[in-house]
Each structure stands twice: as structure tokens, then as C-alpha cells.
Design a protein around this motif. Structure first.
Motif, short mmCIF file in Angstrom:
data_model
loop_
_atom_site.label_atom_id
_atom_site.label_comp_id
_atom_site.label_asym_id
_atom_site.label_seq_id
_atom_site.Cartn_x
_atom_site.Cartn_y
_atom_site.Cartn_z
N ILE A 36 36.21 44.23 39.26
CA ILE A 36 36.40 45.23 39.75
C ILE A 36 36.04 46.46 39.84
O ILE A 36 37.19 46.84 38.23
N LYS A 79 41.29 43.86 45.81
CA LYS A 79 41.29 44.65 46.19
C LYS A 79 42.24 44.10 47.18
O LYS A 79 43.10 45.29 47.62
N VAL A 115 39.22 51.45 44.72
CA VAL A 115 39.25 50.49 44.42
C VAL A 115 37.90 49.98 44.84
O VAL A 115 37.74 49.70 45.85
N ASP A 123 45.84 46.78 48.35
CA ASP A 123 45.28 47.55 49.24
C ASP A 123 46.56 47.34 50.36
O ASP A 123 47.42 48.06 50.87
#
Length: 534
Positions: free
Chosen positions: A162, A114, A154, A118
Motif C-alpha cells: 500500500i 485502505k 492512499v 478511508d
């Protein structure tokens, strides 16, 4: 898919110290060390910002994504062992492989995945690719425009799971995940600034970065804790060598193990029988084309002008005279090997007489009134120069149009392209994943990040939108729509002039074993080895 390079003093000394004209199995490098050149410095050191193939080949040894292509061109799990898709096609759940270690020694978890995604979607990273590959994720727009921290679509379910939500069903979407902006970095080392040093290039790949020395070399070392087992190679050395003749000379004199040739080098190899069994000709999912900006030069807003250019360029002469017949003529955009390629596609024919008529219809019966056209191309490779010179000759001979050749350093050319500042250019697009969407919607849709040309055709967009939303189980319908979109772009609008589909020429020493390939190119060197002492 996309130098300031001066040849390093070390390489010059290397070449000067070798006898010329005869191959020798030189033992200057020990066993288990693979040495081969690259034509330019790495343009970026950060997987979130890289976009050119030469640099990507280095970074794929260091960083990895959740999925990858195997030798059968199948999309398979890598850092993810498996994944599930919801019935509505909007939610993907990835189950991560346990025990994967970063080069720092820390175990990779879903938090790192993640963080990495991001990070790539954060404006301060300045990724030129994230908008094209990540925009389907829920929350991307808010993150990209600085209105949110992180991708809301996400979510970390647990350390090894995930979940991702996308905005609308797109069955090819998992293919995006093998592209570099989705590679996983060690959040504790990399942080939220662009990677600009070897020390911060910390991933999960089979090799760690020992050294990046501008204009000299990149050195990678074996990662013994690699999750698929330690590679056989101890080290990879990529020499930065801009001049193609020097690259070939290094191979000829036993100083490198593997080299990519320019297409016109085939005659040289034919004249040196000692290299005959070391030559490999490899099809690549890539097209070399001429592109027009409808924003930068007023005449190019008229499709008749673009068609006239296409009809005035003799592709067969370029391929036969410039490349010894090696490359395959391209009439359409989708390369052979890509699902949906149409071997019977009929493009715009070579027809100088009709080209003159079209140019006159467009308001230029007197070619002396047509503005001089700049043609941009990559300065460090001989192949683009050869095409540019032939195009310059054809347009002058057949239309009376003056073309000014403007070779540019590779990174500067990419930057100018991304800003939409190239009036007329010769570039390559290499598949980032094996689907026609990557060549049509991704490149030429009105809203595509890669469309820096100002091109827009509502019917092209409609066809691509329909095909993009169809499941892969309806591929025949998808391909029919993409082929019609391809016809519009090439035949009706002539926004690209396809020139040839790429074939690579490589020389590879018999001491090198275990190189794995997919249609996309060489795979990470997990099984490659070099034993010279036998």
C-alpha cells in the motif's frame, strides 16, 4: 492521551465473600486467565473513535496497526514488515506481512488497510481523532468534508503493498500509524457504521472479544491463529470497578492479578509489608495540567490572569501532600523520556505576591469582582479530585478567587472538552507517539484539532511549523525550536499550567509473568501468562 460506572453486583458479591486485610493466592480463577480491573466502561468499541487510555488498552488487544513500539521504544513493523520513503519525503510504501488473519478467519490484505483508513476519515464515523492524525494524507480534507469517497492519497499497489502520499514532508509521520484510528478492521464484518457491539469488533490482534457487559466486565479470548503465535493466556477479564478502594480491596483479597493504584495509596502499601515486593512505580510519558479556555471566560483572554493563576498554585504542596511525593513536578510540557525533554526548563514560579499584582494589573484589584470559576475534572479518579481541591484552596487563599468544583463522568467530560466547553479544567495528556510534536504542535497550534481552547500565538505556530517539517536527522535543531515554543506556551502565555509528570503505582502478583512494556505503557499480552497452581 483521555464513568458512568456503577460497581457490578457480581464484584460486590466477590468482595463480600473474601476475608479482608490479608493477601491470599486465590484459585477462583484458573491458570492462564488474567483478571484486572478498569475504572470505567469502554467509552467506545471502535478504534476509529476511541480516544481514552483505559479503552485503548482493551482495543490494542483486539486491533493492530501497520507499526508499533517495541520494548526498546523503537518504532517497528507490525502488520507491515517494512516500508520505504521517497527521496522527497512525500511517499511511503508499506510492504504488508503475508498470512495475517482476522478473527473471522479471512486473510488481511492491502484492501482492508485502505478500507480501514478511508472509513476512519469518513464523516459518518464521527472520529474525534482522525482529523488530528490523518490530515497530512493527500485527499483527507475532501474525504472528511464528504466531497470524496476515500483517501485519494492512499493506493493499493497489490494485495500486500500500500502506498501513501502526504502533503508535505514530516519525518515523524509514521509514528501516527500506531494510533488507533489507523488500526485495521475486517471490512467484510465491520462495514461503514460505527462499531457498537462486540460481534463487530473484528481485528487481527492476539485476542478476540467474547463479551462487553456494561458496568460489569469485558472478556477477551485467545486468538489461536494470531500471526505472531497464539498468546499464552487463554482469557483476559477486565472487571469494571469505579471505586479505587474497591479495586485495591479486590487485589488485597486475591480476586484480581494486577491493579493500578491511586498515588496516595503508597502509604497503604508501606503499611502492608506483604505487598512490598509486588509494588511497581512506572514513569509514563504523560502530563497532568490545568487548561484555560480563552473562549469561554472573558478574564482568561488576558495572559496576566492566567499567569496569576499559575503563580498562585503551589505544585510542591499538591505533590507532597496529595501524592506522597510520588509524582514529578512539571514546569514544562514535554515529559521525561520524550525526546526533546528539557530537565532544566524554567516555568512560572510559585509567587502569591506577584500573582496578586498581576491580577490587579489585569483589572481585578478587588477579587470579589472576579467571576466564580468552574473547575472540571474526572469524577471517577481520586487523583484529579485531589489536585482540584488543592487548586481551589490555593486560588481562594492567595487570590481570593472562588472556584466551583465540577467533577464529571469521563465520557461526558471528553465530549465537553472536544466541543471546547470547558472554561478551566484539569486533565492529562499522554503521549500517542514519542515525539515532542505530540505535545506542542498537536495540542496547541492554532489549527490543531486538539486545541479546543481558542489559543493562538503566531510565533508559537511558526516555531512548531519549522520543527514539524525538519527531518529526524536534524533533531537537535527541531528540539531547540520546540523548546522555545514550549517556553512561549507556558511562560509567556500560560495557556497550560503544568502540574506533574505521571508516575503509575501498580500492584502485580508474582504469578503473573511476561508483561511487556514500552514507555507508552503495557504492550499487547502476547507473552503474558498467569500460573496460580504451582
Amino acid at each position: 492521551m483521555r464513568t458512568l460506572l456503577a460497581l457490578s453486583l457480581a464484584v460486590l458479591v466477590l468482595v463480600a465473600g473474601c476475608s479482608r486485610g490479608k493477601y491470599s493466592s486465590n484459585l477462583k480463577h484458573p491458570d492462564h486467565v488474567l483478571v484486572y480491573p478498569m475504572p470505567n466502561n469502554p467509552t467506545k468499541l471502535d478504534p476509529a473513535t476511541v480516544e481514552d487510555g483505559d479503552t485503548l488498552e482493551v482495543l490494542t488487544q483486539v486491533f493492530e496497526g501497520l507499526v508499533e513500539y517495541n520494548e526498546q521504544n523503537e518504532l517497528v513493523g507490525n502488520l507491515a514488515e517494512s516500508w520505504d520513503v521517497s527521496d522527497d519525503g512525500l511517499t511511503y510504501t508499506f510492504h504488508l506481512k503475508k498470512g495475517v488473519k482476522f478473527h473471522s478467519g479471512r486473510e488481511m490484505t492491502a484492501e482492508d488497510v485502505k478500507f480501514s483508513w478511508d472509513r476512519a476519515a469518513t464523516p459518518s464515523i464521527l472520529s474525534p481523532t482522525a482529523e488530528g492524525y490523518m490530515a497530512d494524507i493527500v485527499g483527507f480534507d475532501e474525504c472528511w468534508h464528504g466531497q470524496a469517497q476515500g483517501l485519494s492519497g492512499v493506493k493499493v499497489v497489490d494485495p500486500y503493498t500500500i502506498q501513501v502520499q502526504i502533503k508535505e514532508p514530516k519525518a515523524y509521520w509514521p509514528m501516527y500509524l500506531q494510533y488507533a484510528c489507523y488500526f485495521v478492521v475486517d471490512k467484510d464484518v465491520v462495514g461503514m457504521e460505527p462499531i457498537e457491539s462486540a460481534e463487530r469488533m473484528v481485528g487481527t490482534g492476539p485476542f478476540t472479544v467474547k463479551e462487553v457487559r456494561a458496568d460489569q466486565q469485558v472478556v477477551l479470548e485467545r486468538f489461536n491463529d494470531y500471526h505472531k503465535g497464539a498468546p499464552k493466556l487463554e482469557r483476559i477479564i477486565r472487571l469494571i470497578v469505579q471505586d479505587p478502594n474497591t479495586r485495591r480491596s479486590l487485589y488485597e483479597n486475591g480476586e484480581v492479578d494486577w491493579v493500578q493504584l491511586e498515588r496516595q495509596d503508597k502509604q497503604y502499601v508501606d503499611q502492608h509489608p506483604e505487598f512490598k515486593n509486588q509494588l511497581h512505580i512506572i514513569d509514563r510519558p504523560a502530563i497532568w495540567y490545568l487548561g484555560f479556555s480563552v473562549k469561554m471566560l472573558e478574564p482568561f483572554k488576558d495572559a496576566r490572569v492566567r499567569k496569576a493563576f499559575a503563580m498562585a498554585i503551589d505544585k510542591d504542596r499538591i505533590i507532597n501532600e496529595g501524592f506522597d511525593g510520588i509524582n514529578q513536578r512539571a514546569d514544562g510540557i514535554i515529559p521525561p523520556g520524550i525526546p526533546g525533554h528539557d530537565p532544566n526548563f524554567k516555568g512560572i514560579p510559585y509567587d502569591p505576591a506577584q500573582a496578586k499584582r498581576l491580577l490587579a494589573e489585569a483589572g481585578y484589584p478587588d477579587p470579589s469582582k472576579f467571576p466564580t470559576v468552574p473547575l472540571y475534572y474526572r469524577a471517577d479518579r481520586a487523583d484529579p479530585r485531589i489536585v482540584a481541591q488543592h487548586v481551589q484552596q490555593d486560588l481562594q487563599k492567595n487570590l481570593g478567587i472562588n472556584v466551583e468544583l465540577r467533577p464529571m463522568e469521563w465520557k461526558a467530560l471528553l465530549d465537553k472538552r472536544n466541543k471546547g466547553e470547558l472554561e478551566f479544567f484539569h486533565l492529562r495528556w499522554h503521549a500517542d507517539y514519542l515525539d515532542p510534536q505530540n505535545f506542542l504542535s498537536f495540542m496547541l497550534h492554532t489549527n490543531a484539532r486538539e486545541n479546543t481552547l481558542g489559543y493562538s500565538n503566531p510565533e508559537f505556530d511558526r516555531l512548531c511549523d519549522m520543527a514539524d517539517r525538519m527531518p529526524l536527522s536534524r533533531n537537535e535543531e527541531r528540539f531547540k525550536l520546540y523548546r522555545e515554543a514550549e517556553r512561549i506556551a507556558v511562560v509567556e502565555d500560560a495557556i497550560w499550567i503544568p502540574i506533574y509528570f505521571q508516575r503509575d503505582l501498580e500492584l502485580l502478583r508474582p504469578e503473573v509473568t511476561g508483561i511487556r512494556r514500552s514507555l507508552m505503557g503495557p504492550l499487547p499480552h502476547t507473552q503474558t501468562d498467569v500460573v496460580r497452581s504451582k
